[in-house]
Design a protein around this motif. Structure first.
Motif, PDB file in Angstrom:
ATOM      1  N   LEU A 101     -18.333  49.109 -32.566  1.00 54.59           N
ATOM      2  CA  LEU A 101     -17.459  49.909 -33.424  1.00 54.59           C
ATOM      3  C   LEU A 101     -16.757  51.029 -32.672  1.00 54.59           C
ATOM      4  N   GLY A 102     -16.946  51.094 -31.352  1.00 59.13           N
ATOM      5  CA  GLY A 102     -16.403  52.209 -30.600  1.00 59.13           C
ATOM      6  C   GLY A 102     -17.237  53.464 -30.831  1.00 59.13           C
ATOM      7  N   GLU A 103     -16.922  54.514 -30.092  1.00 59.20           N
ATOM      8  CA  GLU A 103     -17.623  55.799 -30.223  1.00 59.20           C
ATOM      9  C   GLU A 103     -19.136  55.636 -30.031  1.00 59.20           C
ATOM     10  N   ASP A 104     -19.534  54.719 -29.111  1.00 56.49           N
ATOM     11  CA  ASP A 104     -20.944  54.480 -28.778  1.00 56.49           C
ATOM     12  C   ASP A 104     -21.766  54.072 -29.999  1.00 56.49           C
ATOM     13  N   GLU A 105     -21.183  53.307 -30.895  1.00 60.04           N
ATOM     14  CA  GLU A 105     -21.883  52.845 -32.086  1.00 60.04           C
ATOM     15  C   GLU A 105     -21.763  51.328 -32.188  1.00 60.04           C
ATOM     16  N   TYR A 106     -22.908  50.687 -32.459  1.00 64.09           N
ATOM     17  CA  TYR A 106     -22.965  49.235 -32.570  1.00 64.09           C
ATOM     18  C   TYR A 106     -23.741  48.865 -33.838  1.00 64.09           C
ATOM     19  N   LEU A 107     -23.376  47.743 -34.418  1.00 65.48           N
ATOM     20  CA  LEU A 107     -24.146  47.154 -35.514  1.00 65.48           C
ATOM     21  C   LEU A 107     -24.568  45.756 -35.102  1.00 65.48           C
ATOM     22  N   VAL A 108     -25.866  45.509 -35.123  1.00 65.41           N
ATOM     23  CA  VAL A 108     -26.413  44.199 -34.781  1.00 65.41           C
ATOM     24  C   VAL A 108     -27.305  43.778 -35.942  1.00 65.41           C
ATOM     25  N   GLY A 109     -27.012  42.644 -36.552  1.00 68.87           N
ATOM     26  CA  GLY A 109     -27.759  42.300 -37.759  1.00 68.87           C
ATOM     27  C   GLY A 109     -27.984  40.813 -37.951  1.00 68.87           C
ATOM     28  N   ALA A 110     -28.932  40.522 -38.826  1.00 73.25           N
ATOM     29  CA  ALA A 110     -29.252  39.150 -39.245  1.00 73.25           C
ATOM     30  C   ALA A 110     -29.510  39.205 -40.744  1.00 73.25           C
ATOM     31  N   SER A 111     -28.437  39.371 -41.515  1.00 72.04           N
ATOM     32  CA  SER A 111     -28.567  39.586 -42.947  1.00 72.04           C
ATOM     33  C   SER A 111     -28.801  38.279 -43.688  1.00 72.04           C
ATOM     34  N   PRO A 112     -29.749  38.279 -44.643  1.00 69.08           N
ATOM     35  CA  PRO A 112     -29.994  37.067 -45.423  1.00 69.08           C
ATOM     36  C   PRO A 112     -29.127  36.943 -46.667  1.00 69.08           C
ATOM     37  N   GLU A 113     -28.376  37.998 -47.012  1.00 72.29           N
ATOM     38  CA  GLU A 113     -27.770  38.013 -48.349  1.00 72.29           C
ATOM     39  C   GLU A 113     -26.250  38.109 -48.317  1.00 72.29           C
ATOM     40  N   MET A 114     -25.625  37.146 -48.968  1.00 71.73           N
ATOM     41  CA  MET A 114     -24.196  37.218 -49.229  1.00 71.73           C
ATOM     42  C   MET A 114     -23.906  38.430 -50.115  1.00 71.73           C
ATOM     43  N   PHE A 115     -22.792  39.118 -49.822  1.00 69.05           N
ATOM     44  CA  PHE A 115     -22.359  40.162 -50.745  1.00 69.05           C
ATOM     45  C   PHE A 115     -21.326  39.570 -51.692  1.00 69.05           C
ATOM     46  N   VAL A 116     -20.094  39.380 -51.204  1.00 70.60           N
ATOM     47  CA  VAL A 116     -19.041  38.762 -52.022  1.00 70.60           C
ATOM     48  C   VAL A 116     -18.289  37.770 -51.152  1.00 70.60           C
ATOM     49  N   ARG A 117     -18.130  36.568 -51.685  1.00 71.97           N
ATOM     50  CA  ARG A 117     -17.314  35.564 -50.996  1.00 71.97           C
ATOM     51  C   ARG A 117     -16.274  35.055 -51.982  1.00 71.97           C
ATOM     52  N   CYS A 118     -15.019  35.065 -51.561  1.00 72.07           N
ATOM     53  CA  CYS A 118     -13.907  34.618 -52.407  1.00 72.07           C
ATOM     54  C   CYS A 118     -13.093  33.584 -51.654  1.00 72.07           C
TER      55      CYS A 118
END
Length: 776
Positions: free
Chosen positions: A415-432
């Motif tokens: 994400l820049g600014e020395d920030e990262y997101l690393v994930g393994a999410s099991p749940e859909m939020f919204v899919r269209c």
């Protein structure tokens, strides 16, 4: 004849990691005191299960087959590409090139491999796996993203990957301010059409101000209208950061039927605090003034891999507006290598935001709210932290999670600014996505969600998994948890969906992950014509599975009782497509890496029936897979020592298994081999006895002989002759089912017949008082 079930008798073996229990022939008792309890016998026919009469409801997979859906995956065939104009007048040239589908190999055929600028640094030509791995390496220091789906579920999820680095544009927002930044010369070309779109947004009254300074467009969003002056159906149309996002979707919007699905859109993360743009709630926690609520990238060079169909390609996009074009311009971007905790001066650290045990106090407060009727359920979370060393890079963490915790929404964002997101999410939020053939109108937008609620830890094997699934399905508290979540989810959709279109198409379905088993519902609806994918996204913000119900009161309770802001946790990650589609997952099972510190946040759904200590344990269990991955990310494949198999207690032992023509003999042999013992199976009869005697005569006496289960009576197999041979040669013997019966009869015991056949049915074995007092 009586029958002890194989499951019952094998429980005596303490398998698979202990020495098999053996009965030396000279110590076999003259009578046995082992009996199967027949008291309070279960009536297995008490529940009537009809065998016919229903017509059945179509499953999600059946409906998908009848009306093909993407399952979140790329299009079934490589898109066409070509030149087309967007709704905002931007001309896009899309070049689609094949990429050889590989499993990490290097391509050697030029026409099957496309080498882009982000593969600089060697003369290698990459296949699909190599391309994704190269992107993962680059994300340690360059902006971009890799998204993966490593989990399949019929009618819901397929396996795919895509990624990019060095995007031309970044959209960043916090509160009512937003910046759109050109990250390279290609992005500078796009500032002109974006500025024109923002000026229109300003004239429409949705912005307070907009101005451009160098490579940055600075935007101030207008205050929302007073609550009560607009209908709740129009809440998602009120001024917010999403007004900017919607304007960009309109600017770059295109018809995928004309050019094919190009995966063109905005990729990024949506923070939890975005909910406060639509719900006026007093904030009780101190926020980091630098923390962003929204971070999206416009990608122009995308690697797409469809593992379900073994195909891959790249999409390269050039943009032209007002006679200026990105053609020929470099994709370069800034580089900022990952830094460890010790490289940040005056870095502060605490291992968790909630002292151990304090979480239970918050659960008690929640239960009071349930009792008063203020809440039906609430989701409280806590954060766990770890320091990162220079070897603990985001790319290594992502690879660990992808390998050990495959999920439908795997992601890695720089994400820049020395920030990262690393994930393994099991749940859909919204899919269209657009569905041409439906009950409402051609091309209507279908919205779907998959609420998850109900959790139990995985077992050690499939049998234990099955027992835990049964316990989960039978748990009324877990059932009511998911029921309330789905009821709220249906309510969210009903705000903007066609009447009658909101349906539960999957109920309490089981999804299994590396550490956890979940129950999941699957809900769909079709949007009314005046609403789009962003309306669908916002009417669900945020999911009841991460907030509670009623939502507004639950969000207020969360703000007042959690110990730190959620940042990205409970928000979403994914794609806002310029073709009107959307594919997002909840930001769960996620590690936020910021300034050399890894943060893992996990929550539990609370009800009046909740056990406070169990709920705190659930948050720790949910966080455990992420925390373990952080602890081991310095161990890469080329540095990890090969694991040595622990020596079993049967190592070096030899066992003869006498087969009495039963259906479970080789399963029993497999259990015995798991102790490390060498097992030889002999069919019962004179030849088997001759073979055993020959082994003894040649100095190879077995350490034990196991007498298998079998049909018939012990006399049918002349078991007394086998046992006499064991006595003569002082070979320890162990009998299972028929084998045990033969031992009982051989030494003078009497056998009875059970009143009800017990094969396949669990039942206890009781050691009687006489057996307990026996010195044998």
């Amino acid at each position: 004849m009586p029958r002890y079930t194989l499951t019952t008798m094998l429980s005596l073996l303490s398998l698979p990691h202990t020495t098999p229990f053996s009965i030396p022939s000279h110590k076999v008792p003259s009578s046995t005191h082992l009996y199967m309890s027949t008291q309070e016998q279960t009536n297995y026919n008490a529940v009537y299960v009809p065998k016919s009469g229903g017509i059945g409801v179509k499953s999600a997979s059946e409906m998908m087959a009848a009306n093909p859906r993407s399952l979140g995956a790329p299009p079934p065939r490589r898109p066409k590409g070509g030149t087309f104009a967007t709704r905002g007048g931007v001309v896009i040239d899309a070049t689609v090139r094949p990429l050889r589908y590989t499993h990490g190999e290097i391509c050697d055929v030029e026409e099957d491999c496309y080498v882009s600028e982000f593969f600089e640094g060697g003369d290698k030509e990459w296949g699909s796996d190599g391309a994704i791995e190269r992107l993962i390496d680059l994300l340690d220091e360059r902006r971009g993203a890799v998204l993966t789906s490593g989990y399949e579920f019929p009618g819901r999820y397929a396996r795919w990957s895509l990624g990019f680095v060095d995007p031309p544009l970044e959209i960043s927002g916090k509160g009512d301010t937003c910046t759109i930044t050109a990250l390279n010369s290609r992005g500078q070309v796009l500032l002109k059409p974006i500025m024109d779109a923002m000026k229109k947004l300003n004239s429409d009254g949705l912005l307070s101000s907009v101005k451009i300074e160098g490579d940055v467009i600075n935007i101030k969003v207008a205050p929302p209208a007073e609550v009560g002056t607009f209908s709740e159906e129009e809440r998602s149309k009120q001024p917010s950061l999403f007004s900017v996002v919607r304007s960009l979707v309109d600017l770059f919007g295109y018809d995928s039927d004309e050019s094919g699905d190009l995966q063109l859109g905005l990729y990024g993360a949506f923070g939890y605090d975005l909910t406060f743009q639509f719900e006026s709630i007093k904030l009780a926690q101190e926020r980091d003034p630098e923390q962003r609520d929204l971070l999206l990238y416009l990608a122009d060079e995308i690697v797409v891999v469809d593992q379900s169909r073994n195909s891959a390609w790249t999409v390269s996009l050039d943009f032209t507006y007002d006679s200026k074009s990105t053609k020929g311009l470099s994709h370069d971007g800034s580089s900022s290598p990952f830094k460890a905790f010790d490289e940040y001066p005056n870095n502060q650290f605490s291992p968790r935001d909630t002292p151990k045990g304090d979480f239970t106090e918050s659960v008690a407060r929640a239960k009071h709210e349930f009792k008063m009727g203020n809440l039906f359920e609430a989701v409280l979370s806590q954060t766990f932290r770890k320091k990162l060393d220079k070897e603990s890079t985001p790319s290594r963490l992502f690879r660990q999670l992808r390998s050990k915790n495959p999920s439908p929404y795997g992601f890695f964002f720089n994400l820049g600014e020395d920030e990262y997101l690393v994930g393994a999410s099991p749940e859909m939020f919204v899919r269209c996505e657009k569905v041409e053939n439906n009950d409402y109108r051609p091309g209507a937008l279908r919205v779907e969600t998959c609420p998850i609620s109900g959790t139990v830890a995985r077992g050690s094997d499939a049998l234990e998994d099955a027992a835990r699934v049964k316990s989960l399905i039978m748990n009324l508290k877990e059932e009511s948890e998911l029921t309330m979540c789905t009821d709220v989810d249906r309510n969210d959709k009903s705000r903007i969906c066609e009447p009658g279109s909101v349906k539960v198409i999957g109920r309490r379905q089981i999804e299994m992950y590396s550490r956890l088993i979940h129950t999941v519902d699957h809900v769909e609806g079709y949007l009314r014509p005046e609403f789009d994918a962003l309306d669908a996204f916002l009417c669900h913000t945020w999911a009841v599975t991460v907030t509670g119900a009623p939502k507004t009161w639950a969000i207020r309770f969360v703000e007042e009782n959690e110990r730190s802001p959620r940042c990205w946790y409970g928000g979403a990650v994914g794609l806002v497509g310029f073709d009107g589609s959307m594919n997002t997952g909840l930001t769960l099972r996620t590690v936020r890496m910021k300034n050399g510190v890894a943060e893992v946040r996990a929550g539990a759904t609370l009800l009046y029936d909740s056990d406070a200590e169990a709920e705190e344990l659930e948050t720790e269990l949910k966080a455990s897979a992420m925390l373990e991955a952080i602890d081991t990310i310095s161990e890469t494949a080329d540095t990890v020592e090969p694991t040595t198999k622990s020596k079993g207690q049967g190592e070096g032992k030899s066992i003869i298994l006498v087969d009495h023509e039963d259906s479970f003999v080789h399963t029993l042999g497999n259990y015995l081999r798991q102790t490390g013992a060498e097992v030889t199976t002999l069919r019962s009869g004179p030849s088997a006895l001759k073979t055993i005697q020959s082994l003894v005569d040649n100095g190879k006496k077995p350490d034990m002989v196991v007498l298998s289960p079998g049909p018939g009576n012990p006399t049918d197999f002349e078991l007394s002759k086998t046992i006499a041979l064991l006595e003569k040669n002082e070979i320890p013997g162990f009998g299972v089912c028929l084998g045990l019966q033969g031992m009982v009869e051989h030494f003078g015991g009497e056998l009875g017949v059970l009143s009800y056949p017990m094969h396949g049915k669990p039942s206890p074995v009781t050691l009687t008082e006489a057996g307990l007092n026996s010195d044998r």
